[in-house]
Design a protein around this motif. Structure first.
Motif, PDB file in Angstrom:
ATOM      1  N   LYS A  76       0.810  -1.222   0.000  1.00 52.07           N
ATOM      2  CA  LYS A  76       0.000   0.000   0.000  1.00 52.07           C
ATOM      3  C   LYS A  76       0.838   1.265   0.000  1.00 52.07           C
ATOM      4  O   LYS A  76       0.283   2.358  -0.051  1.00 52.07           O
ATOM      5  N   ASP A  77       2.151   1.144   0.085  1.00 52.44           N
ATOM      6  CA  ASP A  77       2.999   2.334   0.129  1.00 52.44           C
ATOM      7  C   ASP A  77       3.707   2.597  -1.194  1.00 52.44           C
ATOM      8  O   ASP A  77       4.541   3.498  -1.276  1.00 52.44           O
ATOM      9  N   THR A  78       3.417   1.797  -2.186  1.00 51.93           N
ATOM     10  CA  THR A  78       4.076   1.949  -3.475  1.00 51.93           C
ATOM     11  C   THR A  78       3.039   2.010  -4.587  1.00 51.93           C
ATOM     12  O   THR A  78       2.095   1.232  -4.609  1.00 51.93           O
ATOM     13  N   LEU A  79       3.247   2.948  -5.484  1.00 52.36           N
ATOM     14  CA  LEU A  79       2.406   3.071  -6.664  1.00 52.36           C
ATOM     15  C   LEU A  79       3.279   2.798  -7.877  1.00 52.36           C
ATOM     16  O   LEU A  79       4.413   3.276  -7.940  1.00 52.36           O
ATOM     17  N   SER A  80       2.767   2.012  -8.807  1.00 49.28           N
ATOM     18  CA  SER A  80       3.546   1.689  -9.998  1.00 49.28           C
ATOM     19  C   SER A  80       2.824   2.148 -11.253  1.00 49.28           C
ATOM     20  O   SER A  80       1.608   2.292 -11.269  1.00 49.28           O
ATOM     21  N   LEU A  81       3.602   2.363 -12.296  1.00 46.86           N
ATOM     22  CA  LEU A  81       3.057   2.629 -13.618  1.00 46.86           C
ATOM     23  C   LEU A  81       3.837   1.779 -14.602  1.00 46.86           C
ATOM     24  O   LEU A  81       5.012   2.032 -14.879  1.00 46.86           O
ATOM     25  N   ARG A  82       3.197   0.740 -15.095  1.00 43.09           N
ATOM     26  CA  ARG A  82       3.811  -0.118 -16.091  1.00 43.09           C
ATOM     27  C   ARG A  82       3.515   0.472 -17.461  1.00 43.09           C
ATOM     28  O   ARG A  82       2.362   0.658 -17.824  1.00 43.09           O
ATOM     29  N   MET A  83       4.573   0.790 -18.200  1.00 45.40           N
ATOM     30  CA  MET A  83       4.425   1.427 -19.499  1.00 45.40           C
ATOM     31  C   MET A  83       4.978   0.503 -20.583  1.00 45.40           C
ATOM     32  O   MET A  83       6.148   0.093 -20.509  1.00 45.40           O
ATOM     33  N   THR A  84       4.162   0.176 -21.552  1.00 42.95           N
ATOM     34  CA  THR A  84       4.576  -0.680 -22.654  1.00 42.95           C
ATOM     35  C   THR A  84       4.343   0.048 -23.974  1.00 42.95           C
ATOM     36  O   THR A  84       3.644   1.059 -24.025  1.00 42.95           O
ATOM     37  N   SER A  85       4.903  -0.508 -25.029  1.00 44.06           N
ATOM     38  CA  SER A  85       4.764   0.079 -26.373  1.00 44.06           C
ATOM     39  C   SER A  85       5.057   1.573 -26.347  1.00 44.06           C
ATOM     40  O   SER A  85       4.323   2.386 -26.915  1.00 44.06           O
ATOM     41  N   LEU A  86       6.131   1.927 -25.693  1.00 49.52           N
ATOM     42  CA  LEU A  86       6.474   3.337 -25.549  1.00 49.52           C
ATOM     43  C   LEU A  86       6.817   3.963 -26.889  1.00 49.52           C
ATOM     44  O   LEU A  86       7.406   3.326 -27.766  1.00 49.52           O
ATOM     45  N   GLN A  87       6.422   5.221 -27.019  1.00 44.70           N
ATOM     46  CA  GLN A  87       6.660   5.985 -28.230  1.00 44.70           C
ATOM     47  C   GLN A  87       7.382   7.283 -27.882  1.00 44.70           C
ATOM     48  O   GLN A  87       7.309   7.742 -26.740  1.00 44.70           O
ATOM     49  N   PRO A  88       8.060   7.896 -28.853  1.00 39.42           N
ATOM     50  CA  PRO A  88       8.744   9.161 -28.574  1.00 39.42           C
ATOM     51  C   PRO A  88       7.843  10.218 -27.950  1.00 39.42           C
ATOM     52  O   PRO A  88       8.313  11.020 -27.139  1.00 39.42           O
ATOM     53  N   LEU A  89       6.552  10.201 -28.274  1.00 44.91           N
ATOM     54  CA  LEU A  89       5.631  11.173 -27.690  1.00 44.91           C
ATOM     55  C   LEU A  89       5.434  10.959 -26.191  1.00 44.91           C
ATOM     56  O   LEU A  89       4.880  11.826 -25.500  1.00 44.91           O
ATOM     57  N   ASP A  90       5.858   9.812 -25.685  1.00 45.74           N
ATOM     58  CA  ASP A  90       5.757   9.554 -24.243  1.00 45.74           C
ATOM     59  C   ASP A  90       6.915  10.172 -23.471  1.00 45.74           C
ATOM     60  O   ASP A  90       6.926  10.128 -22.236  1.00 45.74           O
ATOM     61  N   THR A  91       7.880  10.720 -24.181  1.00 46.89           N
ATOM     62  CA  THR A  91       9.023  11.357 -23.527  1.00 46.89           C
ATOM     63  C   THR A  91       8.559  12.531 -22.673  1.00 46.89           C
ATOM     64  O   THR A  91       7.879  13.434 -23.162  1.00 46.89           O
ATOM     65  N   ALA A  92       8.917  12.486 -21.400  1.00 40.90           N
ATOM     66  CA  ALA A  92       8.476  13.527 -20.467  1.00 40.90           C
ATOM     67  C   ALA A  92       9.069  13.248 -19.091  1.00 40.90           C
ATOM     68  O   ALA A  92       9.645  12.178 -18.855  1.00 40.90           O
ATOM     69  N   THR A  93       8.902  14.210 -18.212  1.00 42.52           N
ATOM     70  CA  THR A  93       9.158  13.957 -16.796  1.00 42.52           C
ATOM     71  C   THR A  93       7.851  13.474 -16.179  1.00 42.52           C
ATOM     72  O   THR A  93       6.813  14.122 -16.353  1.00 42.52           O
ATOM     73  N   TYR A  94       7.913  12.360 -15.491  1.00 43.23           N
ATOM     74  CA  TYR A  94       6.725  11.750 -14.917  1.00 43.23           C
ATOM     75  C   TYR A  94       6.708  12.000 -13.412  1.00 43.23           C
ATOM     76  O   TYR A  94       7.716  11.806 -12.724  1.00 43.23           O
ATOM     77  N   TYR A  95       5.534  12.417 -12.935  1.00 41.07           N
ATOM     78  CA  TYR A  95       5.348  12.751 -11.535  1.00 41.07           C
ATOM     79  C   TYR A  95       4.233  11.897 -10.936  1.00 41.07           C
ATOM     80  O   TYR A  95       3.213  11.658 -11.591  1.00 41.07           O
ATOM     81  N   CYS A  96       4.421  11.466  -9.707  1.00 37.86           N
ATOM     82  CA  CYS A  96       3.288  10.866  -9.010  1.00 37.86           C
ATOM     83  C   CYS A  96       2.710  11.895  -8.040  1.00 37.86           C
ATOM     84  O   CYS A  96       3.404  12.816  -7.615  1.00 37.86           O
ATOM     85  N   ALA A  97       1.437  11.733  -7.756  1.00 34.29           N
ATOM     86  CA  ALA A  97       0.724  12.686  -6.919  1.00 34.29           C
ATOM     87  C   ALA A  97      -0.282  11.951  -6.052  1.00 34.29           C
ATOM     88  O   ALA A  97      -0.768  10.882  -6.426  1.00 34.29           O
ATOM     89  N   ALA A  98      -0.593  12.538  -4.907  1.00 30.19           N
ATOM     90  CA  ALA A  98      -1.517  11.926  -3.958  1.00 30.19           C
ATOM     91  C   ALA A  98      -2.644  12.888  -3.615  1.00 30.19           C
ATOM     92  O   ALA A  98      -2.416  14.086  -3.427  1.00 30.19           O
ATOM     93  N   ALA A  99      -3.849  12.336  -3.526  1.00 31.50           N
ATOM     94  CA  ALA A  99      -5.032  13.121  -3.183  1.00 31.50           C
ATOM     95  C   ALA A  99      -5.509  12.748  -1.783  1.00 31.50           C
ATOM     96  O   ALA A  99      -5.512  11.573  -1.414  1.00 31.50           O
ATOM     97  N   VAL A 100      -5.926  13.745  -1.031  1.00 31.54           N
ATOM     98  CA  VAL A 100      -6.470  13.493   0.315  1.00 31.54           C
ATOM     99  C   VAL A 100      -7.959  13.784   0.378  1.00 31.54           C
ATOM    100  O   VAL A 100      -8.598  13.559   1.412  1.00 31.54           O
ATOM    101  N   THR A 101      -8.511  14.318  -0.699  1.00 29.75           N
ATOM    102  CA  THR A 101      -9.958  14.448  -0.823  1.00 29.75           C
ATOM    103  C   THR A 101     -10.363  13.783  -2.127  1.00 29.75           C
ATOM    104  O   THR A 101      -9.610  13.818  -3.102  1.00 29.75           O
ATOM    105  N   MET A 102     -11.537  13.195  -2.152  1.00 29.76           N
ATOM    106  CA  MET A 102     -11.959  12.441  -3.326  1.00 29.76           C
ATOM    107  C   MET A 102     -12.188  13.379  -4.498  1.00 29.76           C
ATOM    108  O   MET A 102     -13.009  14.288  -4.426  1.00 29.76           O
ATOM    109  N   PRO A 103     -11.482  13.134  -5.619  1.00 32.43           N
ATOM    110  CA  PRO A 103     -11.708  13.979  -6.787  1.00 32.43           C
ATOM    111  C   PRO A 103     -13.078  13.727  -7.400  1.00 32.43           C
ATOM    112  O   PRO A 103     -13.614  12.622  -7.332  1.00 32.43           O
ATOM    113  N   TRP A 104     -13.679  14.735  -7.987  1.00 36.21           N
ATOM    114  CA  TRP A 104     -14.882  14.527  -8.768  1.00 36.21           C
ATOM    115  C   TRP A 104     -14.525  13.634  -9.954  1.00 36.21           C
ATOM    116  O   TRP A 104     -13.409  13.655 -10.444  1.00 36.21           O
ATOM    117  N   SER A 105     -15.500  12.873 -10.432  1.00 37.66           N
ATOM    118  CA  SER A 105     -15.229  11.878 -11.462  1.00 37.66           C
ATOM    119  C   SER A 105     -14.608  12.492 -12.714  1.00 37.66           C
ATOM    120  O   SER A 105     -13.789  11.873 -13.380  1.00 37.66           O
TER     121      SER A 105
END
Length: 127
Positions: A76-105
């Motif tokens: 429960k303390d780790t979040l993962s993002l498995r990325m496959t079929s990567l393309q040049p357009l996926d090039t970026a800095t990736y950030y994880c974020a946490a919410a403490v209030t439920m986001p609207w849908s």
């Protein structure tokens, strides 16, 4: 306070795969969901994938559906993002974020829904 640390970024060729990890610490009991965002040079930050804990489901941007998978680790303390079929357009800095209030849908992938942010990890996909 919740601290987030991303890891797993790197350089791959188009068609390759990477798995990003985000380790959380601090007052994580109040976290209701987490997400991955990315920002490419000269572009706005965009939401990639989100998960709402307690069976709230997962959410993906259309650009990554079928290629990326967000998941919470067994501890429960780790979040993962498995990325496959990567393309040049996926090039970026990736950030994880946490919410403490439920986001609207309709705001699951909106940055304003998330209070805590990591420092980011770079993903570079070459042609």
């Amino acid at each position: 306070q919740v601290r987030l640390v991303e890891s797993g970024g790197g350089s791959v060729q188009a068609g390759g795969s990477l798995t990003l990890s985000c380790t959380t610490s601090g007052n994580t009991a109040n976290v209701v969901g987490m997400a991955w965002f990315r920002q490419a040079p000269g572009k706005e930050r965009e939401g990639v994938a989100a998960v709402i804990f307690g069976g709230g489901g997962t959410y993906y941007d259309d650009s990554v559906k079928g290629r990326f998978t967000i998941s919470q680790g067994d501890d429960k303390d780790t979040l993962s993002l498995r990325m496959t079929s990567l393309q040049p357009l996926d090039t970026a800095t990736y950030y994880c974020a946490a919410a403490v209030t439920m986001p609207w849908s309709t705001y699951m992938l909106a940055g304003s829904s998330y209070k805590y942010w990591g420092q980011g990890t770079q993903v570079t996909v070459s042609p």
